[in-house]
Write a protein that holds these residues in place. Structure first.
Motif, mmCIF file in Angstrom:
data_model
loop_
_atom_site.group_PDB
_atom_site.id
_atom_site.type_symbol
_atom_site.label_atom_id
_atom_site.label_comp_id
_atom_site.label_asym_id
_atom_site.label_seq_id
_atom_site.Cartn_x
_atom_site.Cartn_y
_atom_site.Cartn_z
ATOM 1 N N TRP A 122 2.855 -2.420 -3.652
ATOM 2 C CA TRP A 122 2.050 -2.212 -2.460
ATOM 3 C C TRP A 122 1.563 -3.571 -1.958
ATOM 4 C CZ3 TRP A 122 -1.485 2.565 -3.893
ATOM 5 C CH2 TRP A 122 -0.694 3.723 -3.895
ATOM 6 N N GLU A 135 -2.442 -4.186 -1.899
ATOM 7 C CA GLU A 135 -3.287 -2.988 -1.848
ATOM 8 C C GLU A 135 -3.382 -2.398 -3.254
ATOM 9 O OE1 GLU A 135 -2.905 -0.604 1.524
ATOM 10 O OE2 GLU A 135 -3.541 1.260 0.572
ATOM 11 N N ARG A 136 -4.629 -2.162 -3.683
ATOM 12 C CA ARG A 136 -4.874 -1.638 -5.031
ATOM 13 C C ARG A 136 -4.246 -2.553 -6.089
ATOM 14 N NH1 ARG A 136 -8.798 0.997 -2.728
ATOM 15 N NH2 ARG A 136 -8.103 2.643 -1.331
ATOM 16 N N ASN A 178 1.949 1.230 3.317
ATOM 17 C CA ASN A 178 1.195 1.114 4.564
ATOM 18 C C ASN A 178 1.706 -0.142 5.270
ATOM 19 O OD1 ASN A 178 -0.612 3.371 4.113
ATOM 20 N ND2 ASN A 178 -1.605 2.107 2.565
ATOM 21 N N LYS A 257 6.084 6.236 4.125
ATOM 22 C CA LYS A 257 4.843 7.018 4.104
ATOM 23 C C LYS A 257 4.596 7.436 5.548
ATOM 24 C CE LYS A 257 -0.128 6.419 3.121
ATOM 25 N NZ LYS A 257 -1.141 5.582 2.438
ATOM 26 N N GLU A 261 -2.535 9.457 5.898
ATOM 27 C CA GLU A 261 -3.615 8.473 5.988
ATOM 28 C C GLU A 261 -3.444 7.534 7.184
ATOM 29 O OE1 GLU A 261 -3.673 6.811 1.970
ATOM 30 O OE2 GLU A 261 -4.992 8.429 1.320
ATOM 31 N N ARG A 294 7.814 10.004 1.107
ATOM 32 C CA ARG A 294 6.696 10.398 0.240
ATOM 33 C C ARG A 294 6.064 11.724 0.706
ATOM 34 N NH1 ARG A 294 2.474 6.629 -0.149
ATOM 35 N NH2 ARG A 294 2.180 6.949 -2.378
ATOM 36 N N PHE A 296 3.048 12.593 0.037
ATOM 37 C CA PHE A 296 1.581 12.416 -0.004
ATOM 38 C C PHE A 296 1.014 12.640 1.396
ATOM 39 C CE2 PHE A 296 -2.023 9.212 -0.198
ATOM 40 C CZ PHE A 296 -2.842 9.987 -0.991
ATOM 41 N N LYS A 335 3.792 12.503 -5.767
ATOM 42 C CA LYS A 335 2.821 12.054 -6.762
ATOM 43 C C LYS A 335 2.694 13.086 -7.868
ATOM 44 C CE LYS A 335 0.001 9.050 -3.902
ATOM 45 N NZ LYS A 335 -1.345 8.537 -3.542
ATOM 46 N N ASP A 340 -4.386 12.714 -6.163
ATOM 47 C CA ASP A 340 -4.145 11.283 -5.940
ATOM 48 C C ASP A 340 -4.340 10.452 -7.199
ATOM 49 O OD1 ASP A 340 -3.670 8.895 -4.750
ATOM 50 O OD2 ASP A 340 -5.384 8.924 -3.392
ATOM 51 N N GLU A 368 -5.566 1.967 -10.314
ATOM 52 C CA GLU A 368 -6.559 2.208 -9.264
ATOM 53 C C GLU A 368 -7.704 3.089 -9.756
ATOM 54 O OE1 GLU A 368 -4.972 3.944 -5.691
ATOM 55 O OE2 GLU A 368 -6.942 4.045 -4.728
ATOM 56 N N TYR A 369 -7.356 4.184 -10.394
ATOM 57 C CA TYR A 369 -8.370 5.152 -10.826
ATOM 58 C C TYR A 369 -8.555 5.160 -12.338
ATOM 59 C CZ TYR A 369 -7.945 6.900 -6.050
ATOM 60 O OH TYR A 369 -7.925 7.006 -4.677
HETATM 61 C C1 GCU Z 1 -4.277 6.138 -2.539
HETATM 62 C C2 GCU Z 1 -4.705 4.711 -2.394
HETATM 63 C C3 GCU Z 1 -4.242 4.104 -1.103
HETATM 64 C C4 GCU Z 1 -2.743 4.336 -0.929
HETATM 65 C C5 GCU Z 1 -2.414 5.803 -1.074
HETATM 66 C C6 GCU Z 1 -0.922 6.103 -1.068
HETATM 67 O O1 GCU Z 1 -4.973 6.946 -1.630
HETATM 68 O O2 GCU Z 1 -6.108 4.623 -2.473
HETATM 69 O O3 GCU Z 1 -4.545 2.728 -1.127
HETATM 70 O O4 GCU Z 1 -2.322 3.873 0.300
HETATM 71 O O5 GCU Z 1 -2.901 6.267 -2.305
HETATM 72 O O6 GCU Z 1 -0.415 6.499 -2.100
HETATM 73 O O7 GCU Z 1 -0.268 5.954 -0.051
#
Ligand code: GCU
Length: 637
Positions: A122, A135-136, A178, A257, A261, A294, A296, A335, A340, A368-369
């Motif tokens: 990412w 990211e993350r 993203n 993606k 989001e 994806r 998601f 996922k 998430d 991340e988590y």
């Molecule tokens: C989580 C994460 C995001 C990421 C997203 C994804 O929500 O916090 O930073 O973009 O997953 O898997 O696309």
């Protein structure tokens, strides 16, 4: 000096002064030759029959990436289906050390269970104003990108390729899902950058993939629409893909993606995800590429007052009805859980609902988590449990394979926390063979990285670290009690009244999300038998997922015999105590590099501090809500 991770020179010492024959050519075979030479071995022609040899690497076993090992007449034979198989066979010899050259080495056959074993980065090309370069990412900057430019340090990319290839990884996506800023243009006028990375991955048998934006025809092509059924859009994508393959003939494909989001997608044009994925699949098909699309997809602008919308349901609601409509080279990437990447989630029902679609299961190596590489948290047991569940590994194996978000960056130890290297290693090995025992994988990693003398303390610290993390952060399947935005540290109500759909619904009487068919959101109905009923009923729902599926009073008695509230208190006290024990155990370790020792010690200090904070906030929160005192009279603030 870059930390050698699990391939320090000592890990290859068994090859020093060995004579080897390599009967294969091409860039990957050349990698094997170079490995042997740099380990102090000698690659000989083997033609005359006068040179005695120790190792013979060649073709003749099956097809594709599989290989066999055999010891005969004082020679260890590696026979493989292709050059990748040869490389994997070579690294198996490395793992086995001196034993691979022992007279009693029994014949073995190895074959990857997953055809694609992929790491997604990412990594942003530009530094994102909120997310930064990665990211993350918890390991410093990006391996690939540096404030808008391709990295100057492509040798480090090669070293990374070597590390992950040794675990069996064969695909990497080099930019964030993203897609923003300069990353759009990787597909067009910045293609040379992608090609430069592909040149570094190719000698290690790794194909390069690219995250692309569904809006690319508008942003890059100047079209007025990105409608997947529009002929100009289809032509634009076909041309874009053709240009990529003209430059990178072994390019892997696109990762997308969409409608997720805030990312653009087919919904805007009244089309569905099969229309969107097939558009890109068709563009890639003439060149042998795949699109990872994806799943998601959920409403991230939910009204928290609305109890009928359930984020857990979203991916299934969007994707399951489309089963059978995706092209063969359109992979739906799911996922592992319905929400998430939480510490504990049930398996995503989407995985069990799309028999006529090629699926890939997505994991998160980046923590991340699970402690953001400040906490030692070995995820091998989590992934192994997931892959051992019902038909999950088989579905991924029949489909496309296993994908994970990488945890690697510019950090000197690669992964921020030196012990987080074990997660990267374990992901590759489990993608190769999901049946491997995570404890045995930890042995492999420890032996290669430090030597066997560290096995005992590292098992002691890491074997239960995922469950320890769960016990001080995520009781009984509740997730997301984290600080909003960056997701580190406790904030029980941080997400409770937000649009993100990640609620626990704690009040004075009870806690948990009612996802039953009888009285809740109906999410349990997305599972096949027997799971739809197992999760539906309190008497069969496993304790560790109780609050994911049910809203219960604090005095509800678990299968363990404890009440929910007492479980919360007990696990939080125990989890924080376990973090202290892990730290104490590390202080007994003497035989590692002092810098590495100090780094891990400092991180364990932070883990203890953070686990204590989690313990106190969660316990205090639920004590104040419920008014129920701890049965053991411990201090709750
Ligand atoms: C989580 C994460 C995001 C990421 C997203 C994804 O929500 O916090 O930073 O973009 O997953 O898997 O696309």
């Amino acid at each position: 000096m870059v930390n050698p991770a699990w391939l320090p020179p000592e890990a290859l010492r068994h090859l020093a002064s060995r004579r080897a024959v390599v009967r294969s050519s091409g860039p990957v075979a050349q990698t094997v030759v170079d490995e042997i030479t740099s380990a102090g071995g000698r690659v000989v022609s083997g033609e005359t029959g006068t040179d005695p040899i120790d190792l013979h690497l060649g073709s003749g076993y099956g097809v594709g990436e599989q290989f066999s090992l055999q010891r005969r007449d004082g020679v260890t034979y590696v026979r493989a289906g292709d050059a990748n198989g040869l490389l994997y066979g070579f690294f198996e010899v490395v793992r086995r050390g001196e034993a691979a050259f022992g007279a009693d080495f029994p014949p073995e056959e190895h074959r990857p269970v997953m055809r694609r074993r992929m790491l997604d980065h990412w990594d942003n090309v530009d530094v994102h104003p909120v997310m930064g370069q990665v990211e993350r990412g918890y390991s410093g900057g990006s391996l690939f990108w540096d404030a808008g430019r391709l990295t100057d340090d492509l040798d480090r990319v090669s070293t990374y390729a070597r590390l992950i290839a040794s675990t069996g990884i064969n695909a990497v996506s080099v930019n964030n899902v993203n897609v923003s800023g300069a990353a759009f243009r990787l597909l067009t006028d910045r293609l040379d950058d992608v090609a430069a990375l592909a040149d570094r991955f190719r000698p290690y048998g790794i194909r390069t993939h690219l995250s692309v934006s569904f809006a690319a025809p508008i942003v890059l092509g100047g079209l007025s629409t990105a409608d997947p059924l529009d002929p100009d859009v289809r032509t634009w994508w076909a041309d874009a893909a053709a240009r990529v393959y003209a430059r990178i003939p072994d390019f892997g494909g696109f990762v997308v993606k969409a409608d997720s989001e805030g990312q653009p997608g087919p919904f805007r044009y009244g089309r569905d995800h099969a229309d969107g994925a097939n558009l890109l699949a068709d563009a890639l098909a003439p060149h042998g590429g795949v699109v990872h699309w994806r799943a998601f997809v959920y409403n991230h602008r939910q009204d928290w007052r609305d109890r009928s919308t359930d984020r857990a349901r979203a991916a299934y609601d969007h994707f399951a009805p489309l089963d059978g409509r995706f092209r063969d080279n359109a992979v739906v990437q799911v996922k592992y859980g319905p929400i998430d990447f939480q510490t504990r989630e049930p398996v995503s029902p989407v995985i069990l609902a799309m028999p006529d679609t090629a699926l890939a299961v997505e994991l998160q190596v980046t923590q991340e988590y699970t402690g953001q590489q400040k906490h030692a948290c070995y995820l091998g047991p989590q992934w192994s449990e997931l892959l051992g569940w019902d038909r999950v590994a088989g579905i991924a194996a029949d489909g496309d394979g296993l994908v994970a978000v990488s945890n690697v960056g510019a950090d000197g130890y690669w992964t921020g926390h030196p012990l987080a290297q074990a997660n990267l290693y374990a992901f590759g090995r489990l993608a190769w063979n999901p049946r491997l025992d995570p404890a045995a994988i930890l042995d492999e990693w420890t032996d290669l990285t430090f030597g066997p003398h560290l096995r005992e303390p590292l098992h002691d610290i890491l074997d239960h670290s995922w469950r320890a993390y769960e016990s001080y952060t995520a009781p009984l399947g509740v997730g997301f009690m984290v600080r909003p935005g960056h997701h580190y540290g406790p904030d029980v109500d941080g997400y409770e009244y937000t649009p993100w759909g990640t609620y626990h619904f704690a009040d004075r009487d009870g806690v948990g999300v009612d996802r039953t068919r009888a009285t809740g959101t109906g999410f349990t109905g997305q599972y096949p038998e027997p799971w739809r009923d197992v999760y539906e009923h309190l008497d069969t729902c496993p304790d560790e997922l109780l609050l994911f599926f049910h809203h219960v009073p604090y005095d509800h008695v678990l299968h363990s015999g404890r009440t929910v509230i007492q479980h919360i208190y007990d696990t939080h006290f125990a989890g924080a105590a376990e973090a202290e024990r892990m730290r104490a155990r590390w202080h007994e370790v003497r035989t590692v590099d002092p810098d590495l020792h100090a780094k891990v010690a400092a991180l364990l200090d932070e883990q203890v501090r953070s686990a204590t904070e989690w313990r106190d906030q969660i316990n205090t929160y639920f004590f104040r809500k419920s008014g129920v005192p701890d049965a053991h009279g411990r201090r709750i603030h």
